[in-house]
Design a protein around this motif. Structure first.
Motif, PDB file in Angstrom:
ATOM      1  N   GLY A 165       0.787  -1.225   0.000  1.00 49.75           N
ATOM      2  CA  GLY A 165       0.000   0.000   0.000  1.00 49.75           C
ATOM      3  C   GLY A 165       0.816   1.270   0.000  1.00 49.75           C
ATOM      4  N   ALA A 166       2.161   1.144   0.154  1.00 46.59           N
ATOM      5  CA  ALA A 166       3.048   2.311   0.183  1.00 46.59           C
ATOM      6  C   ALA A 166       3.963   2.298  -1.038  1.00 46.59           C
ATOM      7  N   ILE A 167       4.617   3.433  -1.297  1.00 45.72           N
ATOM      8  CA  ILE A 167       5.588   3.510  -2.396  1.00 45.72           C
ATOM      9  C   ILE A 167       6.964   3.949  -1.905  1.00 45.72           C
ATOM     10  N   LYS A 168       7.113   4.091  -0.588  1.00 43.30           N
ATOM     11  CA  LYS A 168       8.390   4.457   0.000  1.00 43.30           C
ATOM     12  C   LYS A 168       8.877   3.301   0.873  1.00 43.30           C
ATOM     13  N   PRO A 169      10.200   3.085   0.952  1.00 40.70           N
ATOM     14  CA  PRO A 169      10.699   1.938   1.721  1.00 40.70           C
ATOM     15  C   PRO A 169      10.618   2.132   3.226  1.00 40.70           C
ATOM     16  N   LEU A 170      10.326   1.059   3.924  1.00 37.41           N
ATOM     17  CA  LEU A 170      10.359   1.016   5.377  1.00 37.41           C
ATOM     18  C   LEU A 170      11.059  -0.247   5.859  1.00 37.41           C
ATOM     19  N   PHE A 171      10.737  -1.398   5.226  1.00 35.68           N
ATOM     20  CA  PHE A 171      11.340  -2.675   5.600  1.00 35.68           C
ATOM     21  C   PHE A 171      12.684  -2.859   4.895  1.00 35.68           C
ATOM     22  N   GLY A 172      13.536  -3.682   5.494  1.00 31.32           N
ATOM     23  CA  GLY A 172      14.677  -4.195   4.748  1.00 31.32           C
ATOM     24  C   GLY A 172      14.194  -5.314   3.829  1.00 31.32           C
ATOM     25  N   THR A 173      15.107  -5.935   3.093  1.00 32.25           N
ATOM     26  CA  THR A 173      14.697  -7.101   2.303  1.00 32.25           C
ATOM     27  C   THR A 173      14.373  -8.269   3.225  1.00 32.25           C
ATOM     28  N   ASN A 174      14.791  -8.185   4.465  1.00 35.03           N
ATOM     29  CA  ASN A 174      14.337  -9.020   5.578  1.00 35.03           C
ATOM     30  C   ASN A 174      14.224 -10.498   5.254  1.00 35.03           C
ATOM     31  N   PRO A 175      15.362 -11.156   4.976  1.00 35.60           N
ATOM     32  CA  PRO A 175      15.316 -12.572   4.634  1.00 35.60           C
ATOM     33  C   PRO A 175      14.961 -13.456   5.825  1.00 35.60           C
ATOM     34  N   ILE A 176      14.367 -14.595   5.503  1.00 40.20           N
ATOM     35  CA  ILE A 176      14.136 -15.643   6.490  1.00 40.20           C
ATOM     36  C   ILE A 176      14.725 -16.941   5.941  1.00 40.20           C
ATOM     37  N   SER A 177      15.197 -17.775   6.831  1.00 41.48           N
ATOM     38  CA  SER A 177      15.727 -19.075   6.423  1.00 41.48           C
ATOM     39  C   SER A 177      15.218 -20.142   7.384  1.00 41.48           C
ATOM     40  N   PHE A 178      14.876 -21.295   6.816  1.00 41.04           N
ATOM     41  CA  PHE A 178      14.374 -22.430   7.596  1.00 41.04           C
ATOM     42  C   PHE A 178      15.108 -23.681   7.149  1.00 41.04           C
ATOM     43  N   ALA A 179      15.492 -24.511   8.094  1.00 38.78           N
ATOM     44  CA  ALA A 179      16.172 -25.766   7.754  1.00 38.78           C
ATOM     45  C   ALA A 179      15.601 -26.911   8.570  1.00 38.78           C
ATOM     46  N   TRP A 180      15.392 -28.032   7.877  1.00 37.61           N
ATOM     47  CA  TRP A 180      14.870 -29.246   8.516  1.00 37.61           C
ATOM     48  C   TRP A 180      15.922 -30.344   8.404  1.00 37.61           C
ATOM     49  N   PRO A 181      16.290 -30.968   9.529  1.00 39.01           N
ATOM     50  CA  PRO A 181      17.325 -32.010   9.495  1.00 39.01           C
ATOM     51  C   PRO A 181      16.801 -33.324   8.943  1.00 39.01           C
ATOM     52  N   ARG A 182      17.684 -34.063   8.279  1.00 40.75           N
ATOM     53  CA  ARG A 182      17.345 -35.421   7.810  1.00 40.75           C
ATOM     54  C   ARG A 182      18.494 -36.348   8.151  1.00 40.75           C
ATOM     55  N   LYS A 183      18.183 -37.419   8.815  1.00 44.81           N
ATOM     56  CA  LYS A 183      19.227 -38.377   9.178  1.00 44.81           C
ATOM     57  C   LYS A 183      19.761 -39.051   7.915  1.00 44.81           C
ATOM     58  N   ASN A 184      21.066 -39.128   7.806  1.00 49.34           N
ATOM     59  CA  ASN A 184      21.735 -39.780   6.667  1.00 49.34           C
ATOM     60  C   ASN A 184      21.373 -39.131   5.332  1.00 49.34           C
ATOM     61  N   ASN A 185      21.075 -37.829   5.369  1.00 48.19           N
ATOM     62  CA  ASN A 185      20.762 -37.102   4.142  1.00 48.19           C
ATOM     63  C   ASN A 185      21.016 -35.626   4.377  1.00 48.19           C
ATOM     64  N   THR A 186      21.073 -34.861   3.291  1.00 48.14           N
ATOM     65  CA  THR A 186      21.284 -33.421   3.427  1.00 48.14           C
ATOM     66  C   THR A 186      20.007 -32.757   3.943  1.00 48.14           C
ATOM     67  N   PRO A 187      20.138 -31.683   4.719  1.00 47.85           N
ATOM     68  CA  PRO A 187      18.942 -31.006   5.233  1.00 47.85           C
ATOM     69  C   PRO A 187      18.113 -30.385   4.112  1.00 47.85           C
ATOM     70  N   VAL A 188      16.852 -30.172   4.400  1.00 45.63           N
ATOM     71  CA  VAL A 188      15.996 -29.369   3.536  1.00 45.63           C
ATOM     72  C   VAL A 188      16.123 -27.928   4.027  1.00 45.63           C
ATOM     73  N   VAL A 189      16.566 -27.032   3.158  1.00 44.52           N
ATOM     74  CA  VAL A 189      16.897 -25.667   3.582  1.00 44.52           C
ATOM     75  C   VAL A 189      16.358 -24.655   2.585  1.00 44.52           C
ATOM     76  N   TYR A 190      15.601 -23.692   3.058  1.00 42.56           N
ATOM     77  CA  TYR A 190      15.281 -22.578   2.172  1.00 42.56           C
ATOM     78  C   TYR A 190      15.726 -21.267   2.794  1.00 42.56           C
ATOM     79  N   ASP A 191      16.008 -20.315   1.923  1.00 45.19           N
ATOM     80  CA  ASP A 191      16.512 -18.997   2.294  1.00 45.19           C
ATOM     81  C   ASP A 191      15.870 -18.023   1.323  1.00 45.19           C
ATOM     82  N   MET A 192      15.069 -17.121   1.806  1.00 46.48           N
ATOM     83  CA  MET A 192      14.344 -16.236   0.899  1.00 46.48           C
ATOM     84  C   MET A 192      14.193 -14.842   1.479  1.00 46.48           C
ATOM     85  N   ALA A 193      14.296 -13.853   0.605  1.00 41.30           N
ATOM     86  CA  ALA A 193      13.963 -12.495   0.999  1.00 41.30           C
ATOM     87  C   ALA A 193      12.452 -12.382   1.106  1.00 41.30           C
ATOM     88  N   THR A 194      11.970 -11.547   2.016  1.00 36.74           N
ATOM     89  CA  THR A 194      10.540 -11.269   2.056  1.00 36.74           C
ATOM     90  C   THR A 194      10.183 -10.196   1.033  1.00 36.74           C
TER      91      THR A 194
END
Length: 332
Positions: free
Chosen positions: A151-180
């Protein structure tokens, strides 16, 4: 675009030499060089060598202390606070994540609050490292204003990334990393450098007009949150978690005190680690893997992080933008 072929070792040495020449001690240079090299290895180009000139700008201006080490305190059995004292965030993470992992394994859940550090890297390295220890991880950080609230045209937030990782035994984790944001500013800057357009909805010009020109977004324009009001709400959450909750600044407060040297500003980071061994039953890994297999059976579905893990199996050289390499060499 002209490129130059560099081995992973050459990328590491280039980064290390540059950092040492611009005020880092050996330990800091080693930690950041490994991070930069791993980003190039895994195909995370906007967080590899591309970031190095900005790190150097912050080091040369004195905003970033390339020799400082964080002050880490355990406030409760499951709350850890790390004051970066204006050192680089990868150094803080290197020193504090082992403490977070230990606390989460002992107590089932633990929080790491980071303040006064300079974060401009990808966030998957920290959550992936935690997941490799068998823990679920979530992390977020803010930046200087670059994103307009819905609803705005001027910046207030940063790109504010979030990252989530899920462990897996005997396998590589599931990991995402994204800017909001609809797109990370680093990706917009890479598109600008390489002459690519960006999708409509990525951002606005300085006059508040829709554009596909990355230069008009990066130079005086504004990014938009992904998903309209939904992404805007998540960006607000990040501001609160990585600002008010940990005891650091909101993005607009960060901008007010930054010296605008081009380097990463000082800010906070919030990291949560949870032990599924404590919270769930012994079959949590099997149960989750059944879910992942169900996902992948539904079409050309790729689990988050799979492409990075596939890329890192290739130990060969990487093609790096020649202009960028020449610029970095001039800095050392």
């Amino acid at each position: 675009m002209a490129t130059v072929s560099l081995s992973l070792d050459e990328i590491y040495k280039l980064a290390n030499k540059t950092l040492l020449a611009n005020g880092c001690d050996q330990e800091t240079a080693d930690i950041l060089s490994e991070l930069i090299t791993n980003a190039e290895r895994d195909g995370s180009l906007s967080h590899g060598l591309f970031r190095l000139p900005a790190y150097v700008s912050g080091l040369k201006s004195g905003k970033i202390n390339g020799k400082q080490k964080p002050d880490i305190k355990k406030l409760t059995p499951s709350v850890i606070k790390a004051d970066g004292k204006n050192c680089l965030a990868p150094v803080v993470l290197n020193k504090s994540i082992p403490e977070l992992v230990k606390a989460a394994k002992e107590n089932g859940v633990a929080v790491l609050a980071i303040i006064n550090s300079h974060h401009m890297a990808a966030m998957w390295p920290e959550t992936e490292k935690i997941a490799e220890e068998g823990l679920v991880a979530f992390a977020c950080t803010s930046y200087k204003p670059a994103v307009a609230p819905a609803g705005a045209i001027k910046p207030l937030f940063g790109t504010n990334p979030i990252s989530f990782a899920w462990p897996r035994k005997n396998n590589t984790p599931v990991v995402y990393d994204m800017a909001t944001a609809s797109m990370a500013m680093g990706e917009v800057q890479v598109a600008k450098r390489e002459g690519h357009k960006v999708p409509l909805g990525t951002g606005l010009t300085k006059d508040g007009k829709d554009t596909t020109d990355p230069a008009k977004i990066a130079d005086g324009g504004v990014l938009l949150p992904f998903g309209g009001y939904k992404g805007s709400g998540i960006a607000m959450m990040v501001e609160l978690l990585a600002g008010a909750l940990v005891g650091d600044n909101f993005s607009y407060e960060t901008a007010a005190k930054d010296n605008n040297d081009g380097g990463p500003p000082s800010g906070g980071e919030f990291i949560l680690a949870i032990s599924p061994d404590k919270l769930s039953d012994k079959d949590w890994d099997k149960h989750a893997n059944e879910f992942f297999e169900k996902m992948k059976s539904m079409g050309e579905v790729r689990l988050p992080g799979e492409r990075r893990h596939k890329n890192r199996l290739d130990k060969g050289p990487r093609n790096i933008n020649e202009e960028l390499v020449n610029k970095i060499r001039s800095l050392s």
